[in-house]
Design a protein around this motif. Structure first.
Motif, PDB file in Angstrom:
ATOM      1  N   MET A 155      18.125  71.476  23.583  1.00 38.75           N
ATOM      2  CA  MET A 155      16.822  71.892  24.040  1.00 38.75           C
ATOM      3  C   MET A 155      17.923  73.683  24.484  1.00 38.75           C
ATOM      4  SD  MET A 155      15.657  69.006  26.503  1.00 38.75           S
ATOM      5  CE  MET A 155      14.371  69.748  27.413  1.00 38.75           C
ATOM      6  N   GLU A 156      19.117  73.801  24.833  1.00 38.92           N
ATOM      7  CA  GLU A 156      19.527  74.376  25.095  1.00 38.92           C
ATOM      8  C   GLU A 156      19.189  75.710  24.149  1.00 38.92           C
ATOM      9  OE1 GLU A 156      24.040  74.332  26.531  1.00 38.92           O
ATOM     10  OE2 GLU A 156      23.426  73.093  27.988  1.00 38.92           O
ATOM     11  N   ALA A 157      19.661  75.435  23.111  1.00 40.45           N
ATOM     12  CA  ALA A 157      19.119  75.960  21.905  1.00 40.45           C
ATOM     13  C   ALA A 157      17.630  77.351  21.975  1.00 40.45           C
ATOM     14  CB  ALA A 157      19.290  75.196  20.063  1.00 40.45           C
ATOM     15  N   GLY A 158      16.751  76.635  22.911  1.00 38.67           N
ATOM     16  CA  GLY A 158      15.603  77.066  22.791  1.00 38.67           C
ATOM     17  C   GLY A 158      14.794  77.883  22.013  1.00 38.67           C
ATOM     18  N   ASP A 159      14.934  77.085  21.142  1.00 38.64           N
ATOM     19  CA  ASP A 159      13.862  77.049  19.720  1.00 38.64           C
ATOM     20  C   ASP A 159      12.866  76.439  19.092  1.00 38.64           C
ATOM     21  OD1 ASP A 159      15.764  75.805  18.558  1.00 38.64           O
ATOM     22  OD2 ASP A 159      17.079  77.244  16.575  1.00 38.64           O
ATOM     23  N   LEU A 160      12.734  74.816  20.215  1.00 41.09           N
ATOM     24  CA  LEU A 160      12.159  74.177  19.585  1.00 41.09           C
ATOM     25  C   LEU A 160      10.336  74.250  20.411  1.00 41.09           C
ATOM     26  CD1 LEU A 160      14.746  71.052  21.513  1.00 41.09           C
ATOM     27  CD2 LEU A 160      13.944  71.498  18.699  1.00 41.09           C
ATOM     28  N   PRO A 161       9.885  73.832  19.596  1.00 35.04           N
ATOM     29  CA  PRO A 161       8.401  73.782  20.215  1.00 35.04           C
ATOM     30  C   PRO A 161       7.679  73.270  21.183  1.00 35.04           C
ATOM     31  CG  PRO A 161       8.279  72.805  17.837  1.00 35.04           C
ATOM     32  CD  PRO A 161       9.934  72.413  18.725  1.00 35.04           C
ATOM     33  N   LEU A 162       7.225  72.654  22.289  1.00 32.95           N
ATOM     34  CA  LEU A 162       7.285  72.430  23.694  1.00 32.95           C
ATOM     35  C   LEU A 162       7.093  70.691  23.632  1.00 32.95           C
ATOM     36  CD1 LEU A 162       6.965  73.030  26.901  1.00 32.95           C
ATOM     37  CD2 LEU A 162       4.251  72.808  25.878  1.00 32.95           C
ATOM     38  N   GLU A 163       6.203  70.580  22.883  1.00 34.47           N
ATOM     39  CA  GLU A 163       6.169  68.657  22.243  1.00 34.47           C
ATOM     40  C   GLU A 163       7.456  68.355  22.349  1.00 34.47           C
ATOM     41  OE1 GLU A 163       3.261  66.720  20.036  1.00 34.47           O
ATOM     42  OE2 GLU A 163       0.580  69.009  20.178  1.00 34.47           O
ATOM     43  N   GLU A 164       7.943  69.258  21.039  1.00 37.55           N
ATOM     44  CA  GLU A 164       9.491  68.562  20.625  1.00 37.55           C
ATOM     45  C   GLU A 164      10.795  68.751  22.261  1.00 37.55           C
ATOM     46  OE1 GLU A 164      12.645  66.422  18.890  1.00 37.55           O
ATOM     47  OE2 GLU A 164      10.778  66.500  18.763  1.00 37.55           O
ATOM     48  N   SER A 165      10.339  69.542  23.201  1.00 41.94           N
ATOM     49  CA  SER A 165      10.906  69.808  24.113  1.00 41.94           C
ATOM     50  C   SER A 165      10.592  68.380  24.971  1.00 41.94           C
ATOM     51  CB  SER A 165      10.737  71.343  24.825  1.00 41.94           C
ATOM     52  OG  SER A 165      11.489  72.507  24.005  1.00 41.94           O
ATOM     53  N   MET A 166       9.407  68.126  25.404  1.00 40.26           N
ATOM     54  CA  MET A 166       9.073  67.385  26.373  1.00 40.26           C
ATOM     55  C   MET A 166      10.107  66.133  25.823  1.00 40.26           C
ATOM     56  SD  MET A 166       7.668  69.236  28.749  1.00 40.26           S
ATOM     57  CE  MET A 166       7.439  67.517  29.737  1.00 40.26           C
ATOM     58  N   LYS A 167       9.443  65.786  24.964  1.00 42.93           N
ATOM     59  CA  LYS A 167       9.860  64.810  24.078  1.00 42.93           C
ATOM     60  C   LYS A 167      11.567  64.720  24.457  1.00 42.93           C
ATOM     61  CE  LYS A 167      10.428  61.555  20.210  1.00 42.93           C
ATOM     62  NZ  LYS A 167      10.827  62.423  18.427  1.00 42.93           N
ATOM     63  N   LEU A 168      11.497  65.369  24.143  1.00 45.42           N
ATOM     64  CA  LEU A 168      13.598  64.812  24.454  1.00 45.42           C
ATOM     65  C   LEU A 168      14.133  65.423  26.102  1.00 45.42           C
ATOM     66  CD1 LEU A 168      14.597  67.713  21.510  1.00 45.42           C
ATOM     67  CD2 LEU A 168      15.660  65.067  21.641  1.00 45.42           C
ATOM     68  N   TYR A 169      13.230  65.738  26.697  1.00 47.23           N
ATOM     69  CA  TYR A 169      13.474  65.587  27.906  1.00 47.23           C
ATOM     70  C   TYR A 169      13.601  64.433  28.832  1.00 47.23           C
ATOM     71  CZ  TYR A 169      13.176  66.590  32.879  1.00 47.23           C
ATOM     72  OH  TYR A 169      13.261  67.125  34.666  1.00 47.23           O
ATOM     73  N   THR A 170      12.241  64.298  28.403  1.00 52.27           N
ATOM     74  CA  THR A 170      11.252  62.224  28.869  1.00 52.27           C
ATOM     75  C   THR A 170      12.745  61.619  28.605  1.00 52.27           C
ATOM     76  OG1 THR A 170       9.026  62.800  28.608  1.00 52.27           O
ATOM     77  CG2 THR A 170       9.870  60.181  28.292  1.00 52.27           C
ATOM     78  N   GLU A 171      13.374  61.720  27.519  1.00 61.53           N
ATOM     79  CA  GLU A 171      14.432  60.630  26.674  1.00 61.53           C
ATOM     80  C   GLU A 171      15.340  60.862  27.405  1.00 61.53           C
ATOM     81  OE1 GLU A 171      16.402  59.733  22.560  1.00 61.53           O
ATOM     82  OE2 GLU A 171      14.895  61.263  22.620  1.00 61.53           O
ATOM     83  N   ALA A 172      15.761  62.194  27.408  1.00 62.64           N
ATOM     84  CA  ALA A 172      16.967  62.301  28.138  1.00 62.64           C
ATOM     85  C   ALA A 172      16.964  61.846  29.679  1.00 62.64           C
ATOM     86  CB  ALA A 172      17.283  64.191  28.768  1.00 62.64           C
ATOM     87  N   GLU A 177      15.468  59.175  30.778  1.00 66.26           N
ATOM     88  CA  GLU A 177      15.516  57.638  30.754  1.00 66.26           C
ATOM     89  C   GLU A 177      16.941  57.531  30.500  1.00 66.26           C
ATOM     90  OE1 GLU A 177      13.271  56.422  27.395  1.00 66.26           O
ATOM     91  OE2 GLU A 177      11.199  57.340  28.729  1.00 66.26           O
ATOM     92  N   LEU A 178      17.203  58.507  30.050  1.00 65.12           N
ATOM     93  CA  LEU A 178      18.757  57.808  28.808  1.00 65.12           C
ATOM     94  C   LEU A 178      19.817  58.608  30.548  1.00 65.12           C
ATOM     95  CD1 LEU A 178      19.328  60.046  25.675  1.00 65.12           C
ATOM     96  CD2 LEU A 178      20.491  57.628  26.034  1.00 65.12           C
ATOM     97  N   THR A 179      19.861  59.433  31.238  1.00 68.21           N
ATOM     98  CA  THR A 179      20.304  59.390  32.692  1.00 68.21           C
ATOM     99  C   THR A 179      20.333  58.231  33.509  1.00 68.21           C
ATOM    100  OG1 THR A 179      20.384  61.570  32.374  1.00 68.21           O
ATOM    101  CG2 THR A 179      20.764  60.624  34.982  1.00 68.21           C
ATOM    102  N   LYS A 180      18.903  57.691  33.266  1.00 70.19           N
ATOM    103  CA  LYS A 180      18.622  56.780  34.432  1.00 70.19           C
ATOM    104  C   LYS A 180      19.705  55.465  34.152  1.00 70.19           C
ATOM    105  CE  LYS A 180      14.119  57.071  35.694  1.00 70.19           C
ATOM    106  NZ  LYS A 180      12.591  57.134  35.554  1.00 70.19           N
ATOM    107  N   LYS A 181      19.690  54.857  32.669  1.00 68.62           N
ATOM    108  CA  LYS A 181      20.751  53.903  31.925  1.00 68.62           C
ATOM    109  C   LYS A 181      22.609  54.307  32.340  1.00 68.62           C
ATOM    110  CE  LYS A 181      19.259  52.750  28.289  1.00 68.62           C
ATOM    111  NZ  LYS A 181      19.064  51.634  26.589  1.00 68.62           N
TER     112      LYS A 181
END
Length: 58
Positions: A17-34, A36-40
């Protein structure tokens, strides 16, 4: 997965995500995963804390 593996996965997501070259959909998917991981990971830490407190008699 164990704690260390989940931490590595979270770090990998952050790097992507820090690289900043992801499409918005992929960024949102990774953000959601992050999130969930943070909660775990917080749950893992809380469980470990409770075990330590139990062992110490607190």
């Amino acid at each position: 997965m164990d704690f260390e593996a989940e931490m590595k996965k979270l770090a990998d997501i952050a790097a992507k995500m820090e690289a900043g070259d992801l499409p918005l959909e992929e960024s949102m998917k990774l953000y959601t995963e992050a999130v969930e991981l943070t909660k775990k990971l917080k749950d893992y830490i809380e469980q470990a804390k409770q075990k330590v407190e139990t062992l110490e008699g607190n």
